[in-house]
Structures are given as structure tokens and as C-alpha cells.
Design a protein around this motif. Structure first.
Motif, PDB file in Angstrom:
ATOM      1  N   LYS A 148    -112.477  25.340  17.689  1.00  0.00           N
ATOM      2  CA  LYS A 148    -113.136  24.626  16.303  1.00  0.00           C
ATOM      3  C   LYS A 148    -114.323  25.755  16.140  1.00  0.00           C
ATOM      4  O   LYS A 148    -114.056  25.777  14.893  1.00  0.00           O
ATOM      5  CB  LYS A 148    -114.124  23.426  17.076  1.00  0.00           C
ATOM      6  CG  LYS A 148    -113.147  22.532  17.562  1.00  0.00           C
ATOM      7  CD  LYS A 148    -114.433  21.447  17.855  1.00  0.00           C
ATOM      8  CE  LYS A 148    -113.628  19.967  18.467  1.00  0.00           C
ATOM      9  NZ  LYS A 148    -113.049  19.732  17.709  1.00  0.00           N
ATOM     10  N   ASN A 149    -114.454  26.604  16.852  1.00  0.00           N
ATOM     11  CA  ASN A 149    -115.151  27.619  15.977  1.00  0.00           C
ATOM     12  C   ASN A 149    -115.248  29.068  16.622  1.00  0.00           C
ATOM     13  O   ASN A 149    -114.166  29.402  17.163  1.00  0.00           O
ATOM     14  CB  ASN A 149    -117.100  27.961  16.812  1.00  0.00           C
ATOM     15  CG  ASN A 149    -116.543  25.784  15.619  1.00  0.00           C
ATOM     16  OD1 ASN A 149    -117.598  26.039  14.763  1.00  0.00           O
ATOM     17  ND2 ASN A 149    -117.255  25.763  16.442  1.00  0.00           N
ATOM     18  N   LEU A 150    -114.906  30.029  15.900  1.00  0.00           N
ATOM     19  CA  LEU A 150    -115.423  31.409  15.970  1.00  0.00           C
ATOM     20  C   LEU A 150    -116.530  31.488  16.873  1.00  0.00           C
ATOM     21  O   LEU A 150    -117.695  31.400  16.950  1.00  0.00           O
ATOM     22  CB  LEU A 150    -115.296  32.281  15.101  1.00  0.00           C
ATOM     23  CG  LEU A 150    -115.195  33.973  15.468  1.00  0.00           C
ATOM     24  CD1 LEU A 150    -114.817  35.000  16.476  1.00  0.00           C
ATOM     25  CD2 LEU A 150    -115.882  35.193  14.040  1.00  0.00           C
ATOM     26  N   VAL A 151    -116.217  32.675  18.099  1.00  0.00           N
ATOM     27  CA  VAL A 151    -117.518  32.818  19.466  1.00  0.00           C
ATOM     28  C   VAL A 151    -117.608  34.075  19.440  1.00  0.00           C
ATOM     29  O   VAL A 151    -116.912  34.687  19.644  1.00  0.00           O
ATOM     30  CB  VAL A 151    -117.044  31.673  20.471  1.00  0.00           C
ATOM     31  CG1 VAL A 151    -118.116  32.553  21.698  1.00  0.00           C
ATOM     32  CG2 VAL A 151    -116.508  30.777  20.708  1.00  0.00           C
ATOM     33  N   PHE A 152    -118.460  34.406  18.648  1.00  0.00           N
ATOM     34  CA  PHE A 152    -118.866  35.793  18.251  1.00  0.00           C
ATOM     35  C   PHE A 152    -119.499  37.121  19.564  1.00  0.00           C
ATOM     36  O   PHE A 152    -118.925  37.491  20.186  1.00  0.00           O
ATOM     37  CB  PHE A 152    -118.982  36.689  16.673  1.00  0.00           C
ATOM     38  CG  PHE A 152    -119.208  37.715  16.367  1.00  0.00           C
ATOM     39  CD1 PHE A 152    -117.986  38.683  16.576  1.00  0.00           C
ATOM     40  CD2 PHE A 152    -120.783  38.307  16.316  1.00  0.00           C
ATOM     41  CE1 PHE A 152    -118.506  39.841  15.764  1.00  0.00           C
ATOM     42  CE2 PHE A 152    -120.390  39.833  16.222  1.00  0.00           C
ATOM     43  CZ  PHE A 152    -119.813  40.581  15.522  1.00  0.00           C
ATOM     44  N   ALA A 153    -121.017  35.880  19.335  1.00  0.00           N
ATOM     45  CA  ALA A 153    -122.137  36.850  20.301  1.00  0.00           C
ATOM     46  C   ALA A 153    -122.988  36.282  20.489  1.00  0.00           C
ATOM     47  O   ALA A 153    -122.880  35.246  19.278  1.00  0.00           O
ATOM     48  CB  ALA A 153    -122.083  38.748  20.257  1.00  0.00           C
ATOM     49  N   ASP A 154    -123.798  36.947  21.076  1.00  0.00           N
ATOM     50  CA  ASP A 154    -125.167  35.733  21.650  1.00  0.00           C
ATOM     51  C   ASP A 154    -125.899  36.767  21.841  1.00  0.00           C
ATOM     52  O   ASP A 154    -125.218  37.934  22.953  1.00  0.00           O
ATOM     53  CB  ASP A 154    -125.464  34.597  22.003  1.00  0.00           C
ATOM     54  CG  ASP A 154    -127.185  34.290  21.992  1.00  0.00           C
ATOM     55  OD1 ASP A 154    -127.331  34.185  21.159  1.00  0.00           O
ATOM     56  OD2 ASP A 154    -126.879  33.106  23.005  1.00  0.00           O
ATOM     57  N   GLY A 155    -127.130  36.667  21.819  1.00  0.00           N
ATOM     58  CA  GLY A 155    -128.625  38.031  22.747  1.00  0.00           C
ATOM     59  C   GLY A 155    -128.107  39.091  21.509  1.00  0.00           C
ATOM     60  O   GLY A 155    -128.708  38.707  20.237  1.00  0.00           O
ATOM     61  N   ASN A 156    -129.439  40.049  21.850  1.00  0.00           N
ATOM     62  CA  ASN A 156    -129.777  40.592  20.719  1.00  0.00           C
ATOM     63  C   ASN A 156    -129.003  42.298  20.446  1.00  0.00           C
ATOM     64  O   ASN A 156    -128.823  42.738  22.014  1.00  0.00           O
ATOM     65  CB  ASN A 156    -131.150  41.223  21.719  1.00  0.00           C
ATOM     66  CG  ASN A 156    -132.513  42.470  21.048  1.00  0.00           C
ATOM     67  OD1 ASN A 156    -131.397  42.895  19.938  1.00  0.00           O
ATOM     68  ND2 ASN A 156    -133.006  43.005  21.622  1.00  0.00           N
ATOM     69  N   PRO A 157    -128.490  41.973  19.881  1.00  0.00           N
ATOM     70  CA  PRO A 157    -127.527  43.438  19.357  1.00  0.00           C
ATOM     71  C   PRO A 157    -128.251  44.777  19.028  1.00  0.00           C
ATOM     72  O   PRO A 157    -127.792  46.157  19.984  1.00  0.00           O
ATOM     73  CB  PRO A 157    -126.620  43.165  18.014  1.00  0.00           C
ATOM     74  CG  PRO A 157    -128.527  42.099  17.374  1.00  0.00           C
ATOM     75  CD  PRO A 157    -128.750  41.611  18.523  1.00  0.00           C
ATOM     76  N   ARG A 217    -111.539  29.854  22.169  1.00  0.00           N
ATOM     77  CA  ARG A 217    -111.024  29.359  23.334  1.00  0.00           C
ATOM     78  C   ARG A 217    -109.509  28.892  22.836  1.00  0.00           C
ATOM     79  O   ARG A 217    -109.118  27.990  22.274  1.00  0.00           O
ATOM     80  CB  ARG A 217    -112.342  28.131  22.610  1.00  0.00           C
ATOM     81  CG  ARG A 217    -111.512  27.164  24.473  1.00  0.00           C
ATOM     82  CD  ARG A 217    -111.844  25.123  24.099  1.00  0.00           C
ATOM     83  NE  ARG A 217    -111.980  24.701  25.348  1.00  0.00           N
ATOM     84  CZ  ARG A 217    -111.075  23.602  25.605  1.00  0.00           C
ATOM     85  NH1 ARG A 217    -111.560  22.938  24.625  1.00  0.00           N
ATOM     86  NH2 ARG A 217    -111.077  23.075  26.466  1.00  0.00           N
ATOM     87  N   PRO A 218    -108.937  29.421  24.543  1.00  0.00           N
ATOM     88  CA  PRO A 218    -107.063  29.146  24.429  1.00  0.00           C
ATOM     89  C   PRO A 218    -107.485  27.801  24.894  1.00  0.00           C
ATOM     90  O   PRO A 218    -108.673  26.552  25.345  1.00  0.00           O
ATOM     91  CB  PRO A 218    -107.163  29.681  25.625  1.00  0.00           C
ATOM     92  CG  PRO A 218    -108.259  30.834  25.564  1.00  0.00           C
ATOM     93  CD  PRO A 218    -109.330  30.295  24.975  1.00  0.00           C
TER      94      PRO A 218
END
Length: 311
Positions: A139-148, A201-202
Motif C-alpha cells: 500500500k505504501n513505500l516505507v522509507f524511514a522514521d526518526g532523525n536523519p 511489505r511482502p
């Protein structure tokens, strides 16, 4: 003198009743059969009947066809509207072997990843990339979370259902446990950067195939290079094997510092540890992950102290 065989239904029923009362349960023939004798040869099968001739004159073969002298089809002339040079001569050539599509997609991913100069640009390239089949079921691209800009980067394997719905990594039960693990060493998502090797997600949370991992590998490697963390944590065996180029299992890898080297040659200390999802299934191993995170805390503290002394 042989008794007459029963002929009426009443006589047959009376005979069967007699057999039943006498204990007869098998039907025997009058003549004994030698079941070990060779079977008699079967009579020769009749030859198949000749096909019926079609009386219609247009269905009859031409004289040269009837004699097996079939003329090859003539090449069309340029005036017929077809390009005669494109028609192969007999016998036809075998087609050339096709290239492996996964290698072509991995090469395209490497080119796109190398072209990205910022995380935002890398994210746009990944969103436009159609070379991984997982994109079409997620459903979505899960790129990242948090502080780069954080000193610590954590990399898992692939998003699950909750992550796919929200478009963020580690937001389900595993994510809540990861938050508690970070809090135990005085960190949170504002002081860490979190991503996955596979950004889609697979289906059914299955394990990504080696081809899917190789296609997505350039993106996570470039992501690590752009973030340039001081310490990298590999959450689980697949992340450690992919980014540390090893085949060892996670229980053997964990707790031992390794090095992830970026494409530009920067060496980043990496700590392989157990994935939070594994810890939920095996709570007794949480003590192992706790030791690993204490090592991470000490490494970050040493780096800060070293830089303060340098200043």
C-alpha cells in the motif's frame, strides 16, 4: 442326467436362498481355471479404417502436394506492403537467450540510488521505481522514521502490515518494543534514524526472496551513506547478512562489532542484534539484546567523548 437350470424368477430365488443357507459366498465356474497359465494371445487388432474421402473438389490436394512435393511459400515483394528482408529463411534461427530481468532491475536501482544526493531525492527515486514486484502489492513505500541527523541508525528487514498501512517502519508490536529498547539506553525516535532493507511489505509478511533483496539493496546502502551514522544497528539476521556481507546466523553474529563500508569507503561500526519480532516470540533472549544495546550506548558515548577531546 443333469438337473435343469432354474428359469423362472421364483426358481432362481429359491436356488440363491439354498446357496445362502449352505454358506456359499463365492461364485464358482463349472470348469476349473489355471490362473498361472500364460494368457492367450490377443487377436490381431483390425487396421484402422481408411479416412473417408471428401467429395468436395476444393478439399483435394494439388498434384504436387499429393506426391509430397510441396512448394515453399514465395517471398512477398516490396510492392505487397511487407518488408521481405524481415522474413527469415528456413530453417528458422533459435531466439537468443533472454537476459535475467532481476539483474537488469538491480542495475537500474544502483543507477537511481547513486544519482540521489539527498534523502528526499532518494525517496522520490524509490517511489518512482517499478523494478521490484513488491511495490505492486504494498500500500505504501516505507522509507524511514526518526532523525536523519542522528548518530544512531537502525535497519530492519521489511515492513509488516501496520508499517505498510502507516508508511513508517516499526510501528506495530515490534516497534513498541523497539521504542522501549531505545528508551532503556536513553534514546528515542528523535535521536535515532530507522529504516528497512526492503521498503515495501511482502505479501502476507512472507520472507523477501534473494532477488527482491538484491534489487532493493542499493537503496538502503545509499540511504546509510547519506545519513552517515556514527553507529549502525542491524535488527535481525537478514539485515545483518545483507549489509555486512556474511552468511553467519544472527545468534552467532550478535554482540560482536562488525563494519559496514559504504560505496565511498566510509567504515561504520555495526552491531548485529536480535529483531524485536524475534524477542516477542522468544522473551528469554531479551537479555542478549539488552547486552547488545549497552554496547551501542557505550560506543556512542566513546564517540562523543573522542570528539570533545578533539575540540
Amino acid at each position: 442326467m443333469t438337473a435343469a437350470s432354474p428359469s423362472t424368477p421364483a426358481e432362481i430365488a429359491e436356488l440363491l436362498a439354498f446357496y445362502a443357507s449352505a454358506g456359499v459366498d463365492d461364485a464358482l465356474e463349472d470348469t476349473p481355471i489355471n490362473r498361472f497359465a500364460e494368457p492367450a494371445a490377443r487377436p490381431a487388432e483390425r487396421a484402422p479404417a481408411a479416412p473417408r474421402r471428401d467429395p468436395r473438389p476444393e478439399s483435394r490436394p494439388a498434384p504436387e502436394q499429393a506426391l509430397g512435393q510441396v512448394k515453399p511459400p514465395e517471398r512477398p515483394t516490396p510492392s505487397s506492403g511487407l518488408d521481405a528482408s524481415n522474413i527469415p529463411d528456413a530453417p528458422a534461427r533459435m531466439p537468443a537467450a533472454a537476459a535475467v530481468p532481476d539483474e537488469a532491475q538491480a542495475a537500474a536501482a544502483r543507477q537511481l540510488a547513486a544519482r540521489a544526493t539527498t534523502l528526499d531525492e532518494l525517496r522520490r527515486h524509490m517511489a518512482a521505481f517499478d523494478g521490484c514486484n513488491l511495490k505492486f502489492t504494498a500500500k505504501n513505500l516505507v522509507f524511514a522514521d526518526g532523525n536523519p541527523n542522528a548518530d544512531l541508525m537502525l535497519v530492519g528487514e521489511a515492513p509488516g502490515r501496520d508499517e505498510d498501512l502507516e508508511g513508517l517502519p516499526f510501528v506495530g508490536r515490534s516497534g513498541r518494543l523497539l521504542d522501549r529498547m531505545l528508551a532503556a539506553i536513553g534514546l528515542d525516535r528523535s535521536s535515532a534514524y530507522i529504516a528497512n532493507v526492503i521498503p515495501w511489505r511482502p505479501p502476507g509478511n512472507r520472507t523477501p526472496t534473494p532477488h527482491e533483496t538484491e534489487i532493493c539493496r542499493p537503496f538502503i546502502e545509499r540511504q546509510i551513506e547519506l545519513v552517515n551514522p556514527k553507529v549502525l544497528v542491524n535488527l535481525g539476521g537478514p539485515s545483518a547478512k545483507t549489509l555486512l556481507n556474511t552468511t553467519e546466523g544472527i545468534l552467532r553474529l550478535r554482540g560482536n562489532w562488525r563494519v559496514h563500508t559504504t560505496a565511498s569507503g566510509i567504515a561504520i561500526p555495526a552491531m548485529p542484534t536480535l529483531h524485536p519480532a524475534y524477542l516477542l516470540r522468544s522473551p528469554a533472549h531479551k537479555k542478549l539484546a539488552w547486552r547488545d544495546f549497552l554496547e551501542v550506548k557505550a560506543k556512542l558515548k566513546d564517540w562523543v567523548s573522542h570528539n570533545l577531546r578533539g575540540n
